[in-house]
Motif scaffolding. Structure first.
Motif, PDB file in Angstrom:
ATOM      1  N   UNK A 217      -6.930   6.690   0.915  1.00 24.28           N
ATOM      2  CA  UNK A 217      -8.211   6.703   1.616  1.00 24.28           C
ATOM      3  C   UNK A 217      -8.126   6.045   2.986  1.00 24.28           C
ATOM      4  N   UNK A 218      -7.199   5.134   3.159  1.00 22.35           N
ATOM      5  CA  UNK A 218      -7.034   4.485   4.467  1.00 22.35           C
ATOM      6  C   UNK A 218      -6.734   5.522   5.533  1.00 22.35           C
ATOM      7  N   UNK A 219      -5.761   6.391   5.258  1.00 21.99           N
ATOM      8  CA  UNK A 219      -5.385   7.424   6.213  1.00 21.99           C
ATOM      9  C   UNK A 219      -6.484   8.474   6.321  1.00 21.99           C
TER      10      UNK A 219
ATOM     11  N   UNK B 267       0.850  -1.197   0.000  1.00 24.66           N
ATOM     12  CA  UNK B 267       0.000   0.000   0.000  1.00 24.66           C
ATOM     13  C   UNK B 267       0.884   1.245   0.000  1.00 24.66           C
ATOM     14  N   UNK B 268       0.693   2.088  -1.012  1.00 25.02           N
ATOM     15  CA  UNK B 268       1.564   3.240  -1.229  1.00 25.02           C
ATOM     16  C   UNK B 268       0.995   4.472  -0.535  1.00 25.02           C
ATOM     17  N   UNK B 269       1.752   4.977   0.426  1.00 20.87           N
ATOM     18  CA  UNK B 269       1.394   6.212   1.127  1.00 20.87           C
ATOM     19  C   UNK B 269       2.490   7.246   0.894  1.00 20.87           C
ATOM     20  N   UNK B 270       2.395   8.363   1.590  1.00 24.21           N
ATOM     21  CA  UNK B 270       3.387   9.419   1.421  1.00 24.21           C
ATOM     22  C   UNK B 270       2.737  10.722   0.999  1.00 24.21           C
ATOM     23  N   UNK B 271       3.538  11.713   0.600  1.00 30.76           N
ATOM     24  CA  UNK B 271       3.022  13.052   0.309  1.00 30.76           C
ATOM     25  C   UNK B 271       1.935  13.056  -0.761  1.00 30.76           C
ATOM     26  N   UNK B 272       0.908  13.865  -0.534  1.00 25.25           N
ATOM     27  CA  UNK B 272      -0.189  14.063  -1.479  1.00 25.25           C
ATOM     28  C   UNK B 272      -0.056  15.465  -2.043  1.00 25.25           C
ATOM     29  N   UNK B 273      -0.082  15.604  -3.377  1.00 28.42           N
ATOM     30  CA  UNK B 273       0.153  16.897  -4.009  1.00 28.42           C
ATOM     31  C   UNK B 273      -1.117  17.689  -4.248  1.00 28.42           C
ATOM     32  N   UNK B 274      -2.244  17.014  -4.368  1.00 29.38           N
ATOM     33  CA  UNK B 274      -3.483  17.712  -4.717  1.00 29.38           C
ATOM     34  C   UNK B 274      -4.674  16.861  -4.298  1.00 29.38           C
TER      35      UNK B 274
ATOM     36  N   UNK C 210     -14.175   8.686   9.487  1.00 32.64           N
ATOM     37  CA  UNK C 210     -15.018   7.861   8.625  1.00 32.64           C
ATOM     38  C   UNK C 210     -14.880   6.377   8.885  1.00 32.64           C
ATOM     39  N   UNK C 211     -13.762   5.975   9.487  1.00 29.79           N
ATOM     40  CA  UNK C 211     -13.577   4.587   9.897  1.00 29.79           C
ATOM     41  C   UNK C 211     -13.813   4.537  11.397  1.00 29.79           C
TER      42      UNK C 211
END
Length: 266
Positions: free
Chosen positions: A127-129, A112-119, A136-137
């Motif tokens: 969506x997990x985080x 599962x790929x996480x890390x910085x979100x640009x937009x 929501x969870x």
């Protein structure tokens, strides 16, 4: 163009009614890209697969996986996304065996790929985080996954494109396996009041099984309840010198971006 990275495959936030909605574009898209690459004289083709093609269908218990393993699609309850990634990589490798010629093929299998979100246009894996942060969870089922940072996945792709002698190689890109409850604990420990909506509750297995009768998302995870899938990145480290950053950093960086961009409002 001498090198190709094929990184696109559908990853929806929900579960389609028909598995072929994901399987067909994932498989056929990879094969179209392979045919075009060979016709253009490309020397190396790097395909983004997934640990979804490696480590599912084993059920409850602690499991250890390497690049030699494949997901068992004969088991019941395998989600459409997992099916699509397994079918697509197998189809790509079968095509290479038949028609690839001198072109080299390498697959990268991230967790599962996480890390910085640009937009606001971000990956479904984030969506997990998001759902933990915004409440929501409401509780965490007994499931989990390996976590890897998008920056480290990009780095591994670059290494796989450039390093010599990788024909036929397969590389797992994953940090340690984490249960959803562990991710929630990291958010609360690192973000303080900004994580006030993150749940502290667990969902009992029996409730997930009941929900699976009418909820597609529950049905997609019920077969993985109690499963720990340790996916070793040792091969990527040994062959390419690849090293992933701590999973805690990736989780917190994801959350900070979601908050800073206003995607999650507290």
């Amino acid at each position: 163009c001498s090198h190709v990275a094929h990184v696109a495959s559908p990853l929806p936030t929900g579960v389609p009614k028909d598995a072929n909605d994901l399987i067909v574009p994932a498989r056929d898209g990879a094969l179209r890209a392979l045919r075009a690459a060979k016709a253009a004289g490309v020397r190396r083709f790097v395909m983004t697969s997934s640990v979804a093609a490696i480590s599912y269908g084993r059920g409850r218990g602690v499991h250890h996986f390497t690049e030699a393993d494949w997901t068992d699609l004969s088991q019941p309850g395998i989600s459409p996304y997992i099916q699509s990634k397994t079918v697509a990589e197998r189809a790509a490798r079968d095509w290479m065996d038949r028609e690839g010629g001198e072109m080299e093929f390498v697959s990268i299998c991230p967790s599962v790929v996480l890390g910085p979100v640009w937009s606001r246009d971000y990956s479904a894996s984030v969506m997990v985080v998001r759902k933990l942060l915004d409440g929501g969870m409401g509780a965490c089922p007994d499931i989990g996954f390996g976590v890897v940072d998008v920056r480290d996945v990009a780095d591994l792709h670059v290494r796989a494109l450039n390093a010599p002698g990788l024909a036929g190689e397969r590389f797992i890109a994953s940090g340690r396996f984490m249960k959803l409850r562990e991710i929630a604990d990291v958010l609360r420990a690192q973000l303080g009041d900004e994580a006030r909506k993150v749940t502290t509750r667990n969902v009992p297995d029996w409730l997930v099984r009941v929900a699976a009768h009418f909820n597609p998302l529950a049905r997609a995870v019920v077969g993985e309840l109690g499963s720990v899938r340790n996916q070793s990145p040792a091969h990527a480290k040994a062959v390419l010198g690849w090293q992933a950053r701590p999973v805690e950093q990736s989780i917190v960086d994801t959350a900070r971006c979601l908050l800073d961009l206003g995607i999650v409002k507290l």
